[in-house]
Design a protein around this motif. Structure first.
Motif, PDB file in Angstrom:
ATOM      1  N   LYS A   4       0.969  -1.237   0.084  1.00  0.00           N
ATOM      2  CA  LYS A   4       0.027   0.023   0.188  1.00  0.00           C
ATOM      3  C   LYS A   4       0.756   1.340   0.039  1.00  0.00           C
ATOM      4  CE  LYS A   4      -0.879   0.043   5.010  1.00  0.00           C
ATOM      5  NZ  LYS A   4      -1.758   0.002   5.987  1.00  0.00           N
ATOM      6  N   ILE A   5       0.334   2.383  -0.735  1.00  0.00           N
ATOM      7  CA  ILE A   5       1.175   3.538  -0.562  1.00  0.00           C
ATOM      8  C   ILE A   5       0.754   4.215   0.614  1.00  0.00           C
ATOM      9  CG2 ILE A   5       1.098   5.890  -1.717  1.00  0.00           C
ATOM     10  CD1 ILE A   5       0.246   4.245  -4.274  1.00  0.00           C
ATOM     11  N   ILE A   6       1.712   4.510   1.438  1.00  0.00           N
ATOM     12  CA  ILE A   6       1.918   5.343   2.839  1.00  0.00           C
ATOM     13  C   ILE A   6       1.962   6.897   2.208  1.00  0.00           C
ATOM     14  CG2 ILE A   6       3.128   5.800   4.805  1.00  0.00           C
ATOM     15  CD1 ILE A   6       2.179   2.770   4.539  1.00  0.00           C
ATOM     16  N   ARG A   7       2.598   7.310   1.533  1.00  0.00           N
ATOM     17  CA  ARG A   7       2.483   8.719   1.109  1.00  0.00           C
ATOM     18  C   ARG A   7       3.479   9.068   0.167  1.00  0.00           C
ATOM     19  NH1 ARG A   7       5.721   8.155   5.424  1.00  0.00           N
ATOM     20  NH2 ARG A   7       7.831   8.940   5.502  1.00  0.00           N
ATOM     21  N   LYS A   8       3.177  10.162  -0.669  1.00  0.00           N
ATOM     22  CA  LYS A   8       4.042  10.668  -1.658  1.00  0.00           C
ATOM     23  C   LYS A   8       4.535  11.977  -1.191  1.00  0.00           C
ATOM     24  CE  LYS A   8       3.544  11.549  -6.514  1.00  0.00           C
ATOM     25  NZ  LYS A   8       2.504  11.592  -7.588  1.00  0.00           N
ATOM     26  N   GLU A   9       5.847  12.144  -1.543  1.00  0.00           N
ATOM     27  CA  GLU A   9       6.779  13.393  -0.961  1.00  0.00           C
ATOM     28  C   GLU A   9       7.359  13.780  -2.663  1.00  0.00           C
ATOM     29  OE1 GLU A   9       9.539  11.808   1.902  1.00  0.00           O
ATOM     30  OE2 GLU A   9       7.879  11.677   3.601  1.00  0.00           O
ATOM     31  N   GLY A  10       6.766  14.729  -3.045  1.00  0.00           N
ATOM     32  CA  GLY A  10       7.374  15.286  -4.320  1.00  0.00           C
ATOM     33  C   GLY A  10       7.265  14.138  -5.214  1.00  0.00           C
ATOM     34  N   LYS A  11       8.252  13.653  -5.676  1.00  0.00           N
ATOM     35  CA  LYS A  11       8.463  12.709  -6.642  1.00  0.00           C
ATOM     36  C   LYS A  11       8.740  11.337  -5.968  1.00  0.00           C
ATOM     37  CE  LYS A  11       9.084  15.355 -10.769  1.00  0.00           C
ATOM     38  NZ  LYS A  11       8.689  14.857 -12.133  1.00  0.00           N
ATOM     39  N   LYS A  12       8.917  11.424  -4.680  1.00  0.00           N
ATOM     40  CA  LYS A  12       9.196  10.068  -4.046  1.00  0.00           C
ATOM     41  C   LYS A  12       7.940   9.417  -3.541  1.00  0.00           C
ATOM     42  CE  LYS A  12      13.571  11.406  -2.028  1.00  0.00           C
ATOM     43  NZ  LYS A  12      14.464  11.393  -0.813  1.00  0.00           N
ATOM     44  N   LEU A  13       7.828   8.175  -3.668  1.00  0.00           N
ATOM     45  CA  LEU A  13       6.638   7.261  -3.314  1.00  0.00           C
ATOM     46  C   LEU A  13       7.320   6.304  -2.201  1.00  0.00           C
ATOM     47  CD1 LEU A  13       3.566   6.755  -4.167  1.00  0.00           C
ATOM     48  CD2 LEU A  13       4.523   5.097  -5.635  1.00  0.00           C
ATOM     49  N   ILE A  14       6.271   6.298  -0.700  1.00  0.00           N
ATOM     50  CA  ILE A  14       6.799   5.409   0.136  1.00  0.00           C
ATOM     51  C   ILE A  14       5.592   4.341  -0.091  1.00  0.00           C
ATOM     52  CG2 ILE A  14       7.012   5.355   2.635  1.00  0.00           C
ATOM     53  CD1 ILE A  14       8.773   7.483   1.008  1.00  0.00           C
ATOM     54  N   ILE A  15       6.036   3.098   0.081  1.00  0.00           N
ATOM     55  CA  ILE A  15       5.299   1.989  -0.367  1.00  0.00           C
ATOM     56  C   ILE A  15       5.512   1.188   0.661  1.00  0.00           C
ATOM     57  CG2 ILE A  15       4.602  -0.020  -1.659  1.00  0.00           C
ATOM     58  CD1 ILE A  15       5.126   1.693  -4.084  1.00  0.00           C
ATOM     59  N   GLU A  16       4.723   0.514   1.338  1.00  0.00           N
ATOM     60  CA  GLU A  16       4.849  -0.298   2.489  1.00  0.00           C
ATOM     61  C   GLU A  16       4.231  -1.910   2.070  1.00  0.00           C
ATOM     62  OE1 GLU A  16       2.172  -1.197   6.272  1.00  0.00           O
ATOM     63  OE2 GLU A  16       3.629   0.235   6.752  1.00  0.00           O
ATOM     64  N   ILE A  17       5.171  -2.896   2.321  1.00  0.00           N
ATOM     65  CA  ILE A  17       4.807  -4.041   2.029  1.00  0.00           C
ATOM     66  C   ILE A  17       4.821  -4.822   3.204  1.00  0.00           C
ATOM     67  CG2 ILE A  17       5.623  -3.948  -0.349  1.00  0.00           C
ATOM     68  CD1 ILE A  17       7.954  -5.608   0.446  1.00  0.00           C
ATOM     69  N   THR A  18       3.617  -5.858   3.097  1.00  0.00           N
ATOM     70  CA  THR A  18       3.653  -7.042   4.168  1.00  0.00           C
ATOM     71  C   THR A  18       3.687  -8.316   3.528  1.00  0.00           C
ATOM     72  OG1 THR A  18       2.211  -5.584   5.471  1.00  0.00           O
ATOM     73  CG2 THR A  18       2.286  -7.843   6.005  1.00  0.00           C
ATOM     74  N   ILE A  19       4.603  -8.873   3.973  1.00  0.00           N
ATOM     75  CA  ILE A  19       4.998 -10.472   3.433  1.00  0.00           C
ATOM     76  C   ILE A  19       4.864 -11.449   4.316  1.00  0.00           C
ATOM     77  CG2 ILE A  19       6.692 -12.068   2.186  1.00  0.00           C
ATOM     78  CD1 ILE A  19       8.011  -9.127   1.431  1.00  0.00           C
ATOM     79  N   ASP A  20       3.949 -12.607   3.951  1.00  0.00           N
ATOM     80  CA  ASP A  20       3.879 -13.601   4.834  1.00  0.00           C
ATOM     81  C   ASP A  20       4.640 -14.747   4.486  1.00  0.00           C
ATOM     82  OD1 ASP A  20       1.399 -12.536   6.203  1.00  0.00           O
ATOM     83  OD2 ASP A  20       0.231 -13.276   4.534  1.00  0.00           O
ATOM     84  N   LEU A  21       5.623 -15.041   5.375  1.00  0.00           N
ATOM     85  CA  LEU A  21       6.666 -15.934   5.041  1.00  0.00           C
ATOM     86  C   LEU A  21       6.120 -17.406   5.241  1.00  0.00           C
ATOM     87  CD1 LEU A  21       9.789 -14.251   6.540  1.00  0.00           C
ATOM     88  CD2 LEU A  21       8.913 -14.484   4.085  1.00  0.00           C
ATOM     89  N   GLU A  22       6.414 -18.416   4.320  1.00  0.00           N
ATOM     90  CA  GLU A  22       5.688 -19.647   4.313  1.00  0.00           C
ATOM     91  C   GLU A  22       6.715 -20.739   5.021  1.00  0.00           C
ATOM     92  OE1 GLU A  22       2.884 -19.812   3.786  1.00  0.00           O
ATOM     93  OE2 GLU A  22       2.326 -17.787   2.756  1.00  0.00           O
ATOM     94  N   ASP A  23       6.353 -21.954   5.099  1.00  0.00           N
ATOM     95  CA  ASP A  23       7.103 -22.874   5.662  1.00  0.00           C
ATOM     96  C   ASP A  23       8.312 -23.403   4.737  1.00  0.00           C
ATOM     97  OD1 ASP A  23       5.727 -22.897   8.159  1.00  0.00           O
ATOM     98  OD2 ASP A  23       4.176 -24.418   7.522  1.00  0.00           O
ATOM     99  N   SER A  24       7.906 -23.325   3.351  1.00  0.00           N
ATOM    100  CA  SER A  24       9.224 -23.665   2.394  1.00  0.00           C
ATOM    101  C   SER A  24       9.570 -22.294   1.960  1.00  0.00           C
ATOM    102  CB  SER A  24       8.541 -24.577   1.423  1.00  0.00           C
ATOM    103  OG  SER A  24       7.528 -24.020   0.358  1.00  0.00           O
ATOM    104  N   MET A  25      10.817 -22.637   1.573  1.00  0.00           N
ATOM    105  CA  MET A  25      11.661 -21.450   0.712  1.00  0.00           C
ATOM    106  C   MET A  25      10.848 -21.126  -0.436  1.00  0.00           C
ATOM    107  SD  MET A  25      13.659 -19.350   1.223  1.00  0.00           S
ATOM    108  CE  MET A  25      14.585 -18.226   0.267  1.00  0.00           C
ATOM    109  N   LEU A  26      10.489 -22.248  -1.350  1.00  0.00           N
ATOM    110  CA  LEU A  26       9.812 -21.883  -2.653  1.00  0.00           C
ATOM    111  C   LEU A  26       8.521 -21.306  -2.496  1.00  0.00           C
ATOM    112  CD1 LEU A  26       9.638 -22.181  -5.623  1.00  0.00           C
ATOM    113  CD2 LEU A  26       8.517 -24.338  -5.218  1.00  0.00           C
ATOM    114  N   ASP A  27       7.640 -21.436  -1.526  1.00  0.00           N
ATOM    115  CA  ASP A  27       6.311 -20.680  -1.204  1.00  0.00           C
ATOM    116  C   ASP A  27       6.700 -19.247  -0.648  1.00  0.00           C
ATOM    117  OD1 ASP A  27       5.070 -22.830  -1.894  1.00  0.00           O
ATOM    118  OD2 ASP A  27       4.571 -23.489  -0.007  1.00  0.00           O
ATOM    119  N   SER A  28       7.931 -19.291   0.051  1.00  0.00           N
ATOM    120  CA  SER A  28       8.370 -17.961   0.538  1.00  0.00           C
ATOM    121  C   SER A  28       8.687 -16.888  -0.382  1.00  0.00           C
ATOM    122  CB  SER A  28       9.346 -17.846   1.547  1.00  0.00           C
ATOM    123  OG  SER A  28       8.821 -18.341   2.706  1.00  0.00           O
ATOM    124  N   GLU A  29       9.421 -17.502  -1.440  1.00  0.00           N
ATOM    125  CA  GLU A  29       9.971 -16.757  -2.579  1.00  0.00           C
ATOM    126  C   GLU A  29       8.691 -16.393  -3.583  1.00  0.00           C
ATOM    127  OE1 GLU A  29      12.729 -19.578  -4.196  1.00  0.00           O
ATOM    128  OE2 GLU A  29      14.497 -18.211  -3.553  1.00  0.00           O
TER     129      GLU A  29
END
Length: 100
Positions: A4-29
């Motif tokens: 999600k976009i948190i804020r925009k500062e001029g030409k900078k865009l601040i985006i926050e990401i949330t990732i659910d890490l899985e039990d296997s490396m492949l699923d996490s990737e």
């Protein structure tokens, strides 16, 4: 998993990401790739907005281009299908519309 976009500062865009890490490396990737793609889609939408016109004609190499207004198109990429709103413009000299 979300981006999600948190804020925009001029030409900078601040985006926050949330990732659910899985039990296997492949699923996490795959989870990482999906959320990074989602963040890229959000950033691309914002980048495209800076090229939209406010309805005025644009002159490019002596040709007058006019807006056809905002149109929504769906684009499918490897990981997701997403909607892109953009300003489509035409000129009397053009064979087909171009998207900015």
């Amino acid at each position: 998993m979300a981006a999600k976009i948190i804020r925009k500062e001029g030409k900078k865009l601040i985006i926050e990401i949330t990732i659910d890490l899985e039990d296997s490396m492949l699923d996490s990737e795959e989870a990482i790739q999906a959320v990074v793609n989602e963040a890229g889609t959000l950033a691309t939408e914002e980048a495209l907005k800076q090229f939209d016109t406010n309805g005025e004609a644009i002159e490019i190499e002596g040709n007058q281009w006019r807006s056809k207004g905002q149109e929504e198109n769906f684009t499918k990429r490897r990981m997701a299908k997403f909607s892109v709103r953009g300003m489509f413009i035409t000129t009397t000299d053009a064979e087909r519309p171009s998207a900015l």
